[in-house]
Design an enzyme around this catalytic site. Structure first.
Site, PDB file in Angstrom:
ATOM      1  N   GLU A  42       7.872   4.165  10.470  1.00  0.00           N
ATOM      2  CA  GLU A  42       8.355   5.145  11.450  1.00  0.00           C
ATOM      3  C   GLU A  42       7.445   6.374  11.494  1.00  0.00           C
ATOM      4  O   GLU A  42       7.133   6.889  12.570  1.00  0.00           O
ATOM      5  CB  GLU A  42       9.785   5.592  11.102  1.00  0.00           C
ATOM      6  CG  GLU A  42      10.818   4.482  11.183  1.00  0.00           C
ATOM      7  CD  GLU A  42      11.057   3.781   9.856  1.00  0.00           C
ATOM      8  OE1 GLU A  42      12.194   3.365   9.592  1.00  0.00           O
ATOM      9  OE2 GLU A  42      10.090   3.653   9.078  1.00  0.00           O
ATOM     10  N   HIS A  93      -9.206 -18.524 -11.220  1.00  0.00           N
ATOM     11  CA  HIS A  93      -8.955 -17.088 -11.135  1.00  0.00           C
ATOM     12  C   HIS A  93      -7.554 -16.755 -11.647  1.00  0.00           C
ATOM     13  O   HIS A  93      -6.649 -17.598 -11.655  1.00  0.00           O
ATOM     14  CB  HIS A  93      -9.138 -16.603  -9.700  1.00  0.00           C
ATOM     15  CG  HIS A  93     -10.572 -16.456  -9.299  1.00  0.00           C
ATOM     16  ND1 HIS A  93     -10.983 -15.822  -8.159  1.00  0.00           N
ATOM     17  CD2 HIS A  93     -11.718 -16.860  -9.924  1.00  0.00           C
ATOM     18  CE1 HIS A  93     -12.294 -15.839  -8.077  1.00  0.00           C
ATOM     19  NE2 HIS A  93     -12.773 -16.465  -9.135  1.00  0.00           N
ATOM     20  N   CYS A 103      12.775   9.387   6.817  1.00  0.00           N
ATOM     21  CA  CYS A 103      12.337   9.034   8.170  1.00  0.00           C
ATOM     22  C   CYS A 103      13.332   9.527   9.210  1.00  0.00           C
ATOM     23  O   CYS A 103      12.937  10.033  10.263  1.00  0.00           O
ATOM     24  CB  CYS A 103      12.151   7.523   8.285  1.00  0.00           C
ATOM     25  SG  CYS A 103      10.719   6.902   7.371  1.00  0.00           S
TER      26      CYS A 103
END
Length: 572
Positions: free
Chosen positions: A240, A58, A272
């Site tokens: 958060e 892969h 945040c």
């Protein structure tokens, strides 16, 4: 392979929810050395699944083989970005996770056009494992497809043309991925915690963020008094903000008081910080304590201002110390019974970050909320409704000999570090002039425990020109001998006085340390009566009736001539 042709990209990267006939997988990569002094700092290209029996492999495994052979060095930090037509299969996810575990100097971001067998539990579990180990796993958006078109497709100058259902499919896949990651999770893996929470002042390649939280209802009558878990950064928002969304859905009651504690690898970013401050302003029944392992962009003025705004809004902001890391390890990490092993420079980094945070916050002080003051400083024998545990708060004023206040602040107990110890450390950090006279007035909810009493005595002995005046609202375990001994040691030390808070001390504490919005102090019922009762109790502790006192008392009765033996002193 360096380039994809237009037809291959358009067919294999189309973000269908269920895609038939697309058995091949493509991986477009970008590798960047974080070290800026490197002359060859980046590389890019494309890997494709090998389908021949002799070389079947892969694309993800082909990349790892190439990367190990051509670029990987233990002395450098790497940021690797993958754009995949399919998210990794089970075998690839397992090998990628193991590679990242062995090479902590590599961070990986995965952007997938589609999710491979996302309805099967084992595929979902391996995506979660990659995610919890610190890999950022995301769904490709319009901007990601456009970037790939420009960087990895032989497009002959043509602009990227999005297909009709690109946005709709993207939103559906994002929703599915967030459901797989199931925020919040219970615990972190050991590698994620050890890597992401290491408290380096300057940390490269730690772009992911985690939030370990504990929510405690202060209403003791509640059958579900606490909750805890871990949030991880999502495509839709930082940890958060994910917590705030979850909290507002799960804990909606305005009739209860909540104590929320966060442990973060990074202090909050600008966005945040702003939203957390707004949340605290709108939810006065929530108190928030933030313990950060590191400070995010602490040298930038706007990030420093954001921390100050959080602090001013009532959030308690501090740096994680050894007990905090140990607590997180025990409560938020799949540690398999192993004890927490601190890294070599943990304490040194902690001291540096504490100094930096104190410089950011300066002399600003969190004022207590009115209900916090009334609940915690109340001197009633029984806890008043709403029922909550009474903890130790210590409010202090440092004054010059002429009564000018130089500094004031408020501490509360932090896990395994009492408020008195934090207070001592703060005063020591001020480097007071040894030739000047100072006095400190302390208002404290509970009288000191024996260990803190001993530390306060040692502290005052090392400051000849400093006097300490302690006013306690309540006496802590006053019926136990060793707690009585601690108070006696404090009282007998020079430059120290121990007393009980009365109406005037409560009023001064209200004026100096409470966000009262101009409202005057309102005494609660029987305040003076409770103070008098506690004062009598303290007086009995500080003037104990020993055997000599008893002999002197009996002599005073003059019941008869004293015997010769009674005139001799007690040999003990």
């Amino acid at each position: 392979m360096e380039w994809l042709d237009v037809r291959t990209f358009s067919f294999h990267f189309r973000n269908l929810r269920y895609a038939n006939g697309r058995n091949c997988s493509y991986l477009c990569f970008w590798v960047e050395r974080v070290n800026p002094w490197s002359s060859d700092s980046s590389d890019f290209g494309v890997f494709v699944n090998q389908v021949y029996p002799q070389t079947r492999q892969h694309a993800e495994i082909s990349f790892l083989s190439w990367f190990r052979a051509e670029m990987l060095s233990p002395d450098e930090q790497y940021e690797v970005t993958w754009f995949l037509s399919w998210s990794p299969c089970l075998a690839c996810a397992e090998q990628v996770a193991e590679f990242l575990r062995q090479n902590r100097n590599v961070t990986l971001r995965i952007f997938a056009a589609r999710l491979y067998y996302f309805w099967k539990p084992e595929y979902r579990a391996w995506l979660r494992r990659l995610h919890h180990q610190g890999t950022l796993v995301n769904i490709m958006s319009f901007s990601d497809f456009k970037y790939c078109w420009e960087m990895f497709v032989y497009n002959q100058g043509m602009p990227f043309q999005p297909w009709e259902d690109l946005r709709e499919n993207y939103e559906s896949l994002v929703e599915e991925l967030e459901d797989i990651f199931r925020n919040p999770v219970e615990r972190l893996g050991v590698p994620s915690f050890s890597f992401h929470f290491r408290n380096m002042p300057y940390a490269y390649s730690r772009n992911g963020s985690y939030l370990c939280f504990q929510v405690e209802r202060l209403n003791q009558c509640s059958s579900d008094s606490s909750d805890f878990g871990v949030f991880v950064n999502q495509a839709s928002g930082h940890a958060e903000l994910s917590f705030l969304s979850w909290f507002l859905e799960e804990k909606p009651s305005h009739d209860e008081q909540y104590e929320v504690t966060w442990y973060l690898p990074w202090s909050p970013c600008l966005r945040c910080s702003e939203q957390v401050a707004e949340f605290l302003m709108e939810n006065g029944n929530v108190t928030l304590s933030i313990f950060a392992s590191r400070l995010y962009y602490f040298w930038k003025p706007e990030y420093r201002d954001a921390l100050r705004r959080l602090h001013d809004q009532g959030a308690f902001v501090d740096i994680m110390c050894f007990p905090d890391f140990d607590y997180c390890w025990e409560n938020f990490v799949y540690n398999q019974g192993m004890p927490f092993q601190p890294w070599e420079d943990l304490d040194e980094n902690y001291e540096f970050l504490v100094e930096e945070l104190e410089e950011i916050l300066g002399n600003t002080m969190n004022l207590l909320k009115e209900n916090t003051f009334e609940q915690q400083f109340g001197n009633q024998r029984r806890v008043q409704a709403p029922y909550s545990r009474r903890k130790t708060y210590l409010c202090y004023q440092l004054k010059r000999h002429d009564d000018v206040t130089l500094h004031k602040g408020c501490f509360r107990n932090k896990k395994k570090r009492h408020a008195e110890i934090r207070f001592i450390k703060k005063i020591n950090s001020l480097n007071l002039d040894p030739n000047q006279n100072y006095k400190i007035i302390c208002y404290i909810t509970w009288s000191p425990c024996p260990d803190c009493a001993r530390e306060l005595v040692n502290f005052i002995k090392s400051h000849d020109r400093l006097s300490l005046h302690i006013f306690a609202s309540r006496l802590y375990f006053h019926w136990i001998k060793k707690f009585q001994w601690g108070l006696q040691q404090l009282q007998t030390a020079q430059q120290v006085s121990v007393a009980v808070m009365t109406h005037s001390e409560f009023e001064d504490c209200w004026e100096q340390f409470v966000d009262h919005q101009g409202r005057p102090f309102q005494a609660w019922d029987k305040l003076d009566q409770y103070s008098e009762s506690i004062k009598r109790r303290l007086r009995r502790i500080l003037t104990p009736l020993n055997e000599n006192n008893l002999v002197d008392s009996f002599r005073g009765l003059r019941l008869g001539s004293p015997s010769p033996s009674s005139l001799r002193s007690d040999p003990r």
